[in-house]
Design an enzyme around this catalytic site. Structure first.
Site, PDB file in Angstrom:
ATOM      1  N   ASP A  19       1.327  -1.604  -0.315  1.00 54.67           N
ATOM      2  CA  ASP A  19       0.168   0.061   0.065  1.00 54.67           C
ATOM      3  C   ASP A  19       1.417   1.011   0.118  1.00 54.67           C
ATOM      4  O   ASP A  19       2.452   1.259   0.630  1.00 54.67           O
ATOM      5  CB  ASP A  19      -1.175   0.471   1.302  1.00 54.67           C
ATOM      6  CG  ASP A  19      -2.256   1.319   1.300  1.00 54.67           C
ATOM      7  OD1 ASP A  19      -2.279   1.282   0.195  1.00 54.67           O
ATOM      8  OD2 ASP A  19      -2.841   1.636   2.556  1.00 54.67           O
ATOM      9  N   ARG A  23      -0.058   8.066  -2.646  1.00 58.51           N
ATOM     10  CA  ARG A  23       0.731   8.688  -1.999  1.00 58.51           C
ATOM     11  C   ARG A  23       2.108   9.394  -2.133  1.00 58.51           C
ATOM     12  O   ARG A  23       2.695   9.816  -2.208  1.00 58.51           O
ATOM     13  CB  ARG A  23       0.281   9.116  -0.380  1.00 58.51           C
ATOM     14  CG  ARG A  23      -0.691   8.953   0.328  1.00 58.51           C
ATOM     15  CD  ARG A  23      -0.737   8.659   1.598  1.00 58.51           C
ATOM     16  NE  ARG A  23      -1.310   7.060   1.137  1.00 58.51           N
ATOM     17  CZ  ARG A  23      -1.352   5.769   2.219  1.00 58.51           C
ATOM     18  NH1 ARG A  23      -1.136   5.848   3.434  1.00 58.51           N
ATOM     19  NH2 ARG A  23      -1.567   4.841   2.587  1.00 58.51           N
ATOM     20  N   HIS A  36       2.028   3.526  -9.563  1.00 59.63           N
ATOM     21  CA  HIS A  36       2.365   1.690  -9.240  1.00 59.63           C
ATOM     22  C   HIS A  36       3.443   1.612 -10.450  1.00 59.63           C
ATOM     23  O   HIS A  36       4.421   0.002 -10.050  1.00 59.63           O
ATOM     24  CB  HIS A  36       1.247   2.187  -9.947  1.00 59.63           C
ATOM     25  CG  HIS A  36      -0.540   2.120  -9.300  1.00 59.63           C
ATOM     26  ND1 HIS A  36      -0.528   2.177  -8.262  1.00 59.63           N
ATOM     27  CD2 HIS A  36      -2.129   2.892  -9.481  1.00 59.63           C
ATOM     28  CE1 HIS A  36      -1.736   2.415  -7.685  1.00 59.63           C
ATOM     29  NE2 HIS A  36      -2.163   3.079  -8.514  1.00 59.63           N
ATOM     30  N   LEU A 130      11.269 -20.923  -4.582  1.00 56.67           N
ATOM     31  CA  LEU A 130       9.459 -19.519  -3.987  1.00 56.67           C
ATOM     32  C   LEU A 130       8.745 -19.759  -4.492  1.00 56.67           C
ATOM     33  O   LEU A 130       8.290 -19.476  -6.567  1.00 56.67           O
ATOM     34  CB  LEU A 130      10.153 -18.027  -3.786  1.00 56.67           C
ATOM     35  CG  LEU A 130       9.515 -17.281  -3.546  1.00 56.67           C
ATOM     36  CD1 LEU A 130       8.462 -17.259  -2.197  1.00 56.67           C
ATOM     37  CD2 LEU A 130      10.098 -15.828  -3.725  1.00 56.67           C
ATOM     38  N   ARG A 187       1.924  -4.871   6.336  1.00 59.92           N
ATOM     39  CA  ARG A 187       1.470  -4.228   5.319  1.00 59.92           C
ATOM     40  C   ARG A 187       2.237  -2.752   5.267  1.00 59.92           C
ATOM     41  O   ARG A 187       2.567  -2.306   6.441  1.00 59.92           O
ATOM     42  CB  ARG A 187       0.179  -3.959   6.044  1.00 59.92           C
ATOM     43  CG  ARG A 187      -0.716  -2.364   5.105  1.00 59.92           C
ATOM     44  CD  ARG A 187      -2.402  -2.150   5.507  1.00 59.92           C
ATOM     45  NE  ARG A 187      -2.884  -1.232   4.546  1.00 59.92           N
ATOM     46  CZ  ARG A 187      -4.606  -1.248   4.088  1.00 59.92           C
ATOM     47  NH1 ARG A 187      -5.025  -2.475   4.379  1.00 59.92           N
ATOM     48  NH2 ARG A 187      -4.686  -0.652   3.182  1.00 59.92           N
TER      49      ARG A 187
HETATM   50  C1  IPE Z   1      -5.166  -2.350  -0.095  1.00 64.46           C
HETATM   51  O1  IPE Z   1      -4.817  -0.900  -0.302  1.00 64.46           O
HETATM   52  C2  IPE Z   1      -5.656  -3.790  -1.697  1.00 64.46           C
HETATM   53  C3  IPE Z   1      -4.101  -3.841  -2.208  1.00 64.46           C
HETATM   54  C4  IPE Z   1      -2.900  -3.016  -1.808  1.00 64.46           C
HETATM   55  C5  IPE Z   1      -3.824  -4.341  -3.440  1.00 64.46           C
HETATM   56  P1  IPE Z   1      -5.235  -0.285   0.056  1.00 64.46           P
HETATM   57  O2  IPE Z   1      -5.300   1.303  -1.036  1.00 64.46           O
HETATM   58  O3  IPE Z   1      -7.117   0.152  -1.651  1.00 64.46           O
HETATM   59  O4  IPE Z   1      -6.833  -0.164   0.452  1.00 64.46           O
HETATM   60  P2  IPE Z   1      -8.133   0.414   1.850  1.00 64.46           P
HETATM   61  O5  IPE Z   1      -8.374   1.023   0.399  1.00 64.46           O
HETATM   62  O6  IPE Z   1      -7.267   2.008   2.039  1.00 64.46           O
HETATM   63  O7  IPE Z   1      -8.586   0.294   2.848  1.00 64.46           O
HETATM   64  C1  IPE Z   2      -1.575   0.092  -3.115  1.00 62.63           C
HETATM   65  O1  IPE Z   2      -1.086   1.373  -3.312  1.00 62.63           O
HETATM   66  C2  IPE Z   2      -2.210  -0.574  -4.882  1.00 62.63           C
HETATM   67  C3  IPE Z   2      -3.360  -0.693  -4.881  1.00 62.63           C
HETATM   68  C4  IPE Z   2      -4.337  -0.853  -4.412  1.00 62.63           C
HETATM   69  C5  IPE Z   2      -3.611  -1.459  -6.366  1.00 62.63           C
HETATM   70  P1  IPE Z   2      -2.758   2.467  -3.487  1.00 62.63           P
HETATM   71  O2  IPE Z   2      -2.895   3.375  -4.960  1.00 62.63           O
HETATM   72  O3  IPE Z   2      -3.405   2.374  -2.542  1.00 62.63           O
HETATM   73  O4  IPE Z   2      -1.991   4.080  -2.756  1.00 62.63           O
HETATM   74  P2  IPE Z   2      -2.476   4.993  -1.807  1.00 62.63           P
HETATM   75  O5  IPE Z   2      -3.029   4.167  -1.260  1.00 62.63           O
HETATM   76  O6  IPE Z   2      -3.696   5.758  -2.352  1.00 62.63           O
HETATM   77  O7  IPE Z   2      -1.177   5.891  -1.405  1.00 62.63           O
HETATM   78 MG    MG Z   3      -3.828   2.659  -1.050  1.00 59.62          MG
END
Ligand code: IPE
Ligand code: IPE
Ligand code: MG
Length: 247
Positions: A19, A23, A36, A130, A187
């Protein structure tokens, strides 16, 4: 730091909620998709680090069922990135004896993404090092709902008695049926929640949260998480005294 890891206490399965890409990009004044794109390097580090340490399964939460409700351009950019990076990584996976697996509703992926994914899974299926498990269009509740559907169908067809629905039978109807439960969940990005990941499988998993944003995640962060995990006493309901080795 890697040297201080206890080689006899390496988790055999690590799951990661990757995650913070959005940001990370925003902090740099860039578009979310830039985050990404930069997540790929972190994925490589997590895979390489796990392989080097002798981890058997690495499950990566790449796209949740709920992520389909993001803006359309972000979803399609993510799907494109998925296609490109899977195709690109196959030779490295072959070289390093890595097997690719997927959990989630992969039927709902765009045709090309599903095709590339199936190809990579097929090509790497005989690898014995793995196993990298990609969670794609995955959510824990979706998975449990599916398991219930298939179990009820078997009961209706009289292939299964209600009394025979044990926890093992339930687990064997999940996407993760041949995969042991994770000992460690990581996480990134400072969020302290599960976000519908592996709800059944995480029952006794050790949870580790770090402020590091996913694109910045490197092998040393993996090592930090494992070191933290190794300090914990896993009691599984027993008392501390019960699980201490007796002399
Ligand atoms: C969780 O991240 C899903 C993945 C990392 C693929 P999100 O960014 O979607 O989660 P929430 O919505 O903030 O909980
Ligand atoms: C995790 O990063 C990737 C996916 C959920 C696909 P985010 O895209 O959720 O990044 P934030 O949480 O908005 O920073
Ligand atoms: Mg996120």
């Amino acid at each position: 730091m890697k040297e201080s890891i206890d080689k006899d206490k390496i988790p055999q399965h690590i799951a990661i909620i990757m995650d913070g890409n959005g940001r990370w990009a925003q902090k740099k004044g860039a578009m979310r998709i830039f985050g990404h794109k930069n997540a790929i390097a972190a994925v490589r580090e997590a895979i390489e680090g796990s392989a080097e340490l002798g981890v058997k399964y690495l499950t990566l939460y790449a796209f949740s069922t709920e992520n389909w409700s993001r803006p359309e351009d972000e979803v399609s950019a993510l799907m494109e990135l998925l296609v490109d990076s899977i195709a690109q990584e196959v030779p490295t996976m072959m070289k390093n004896n890595i097997r690719l697996l997927a959990i989630g509703d992969t039927e709902s992926l765009p045709r090309r993404a599903k095709q590339k994914l199936d190809e990579a899974i097929g090509l790497t299926s005989k690898n014995t090092g793995l196993s990298v498990v990609l969670a794609l269009s995955y959510s824990g509740r979706w998975e449990i709902q599916n398991a219930i559907h298939s179990i009820v169908k078997k009961v209706e067809a009289k292939q299964l008695q209600i009394e025979d629905i044990t926890q093992e039978v339930i687990a064997s109807h999940l996407n993760t049926k041949d995969i042991p439960d994770p000992e460690l969940l990581i996480r990134t990005s400072g969020e302290i929640r599960i976000s519908n990941f592996l709800l059944w499988q995480l029952a006794y998993t050790e949870l580790y949260f770090t402020e590091v944003l996913w694109p910045d995640f490197r092998k040393e962060h993996l090592v930090e998480a494992i070191l933290d995990y190794q300090k914990r006493e896993r009691r599984f309901g027993k008392t501390g005294a019960q699980i201490k080795p007796k002399f």
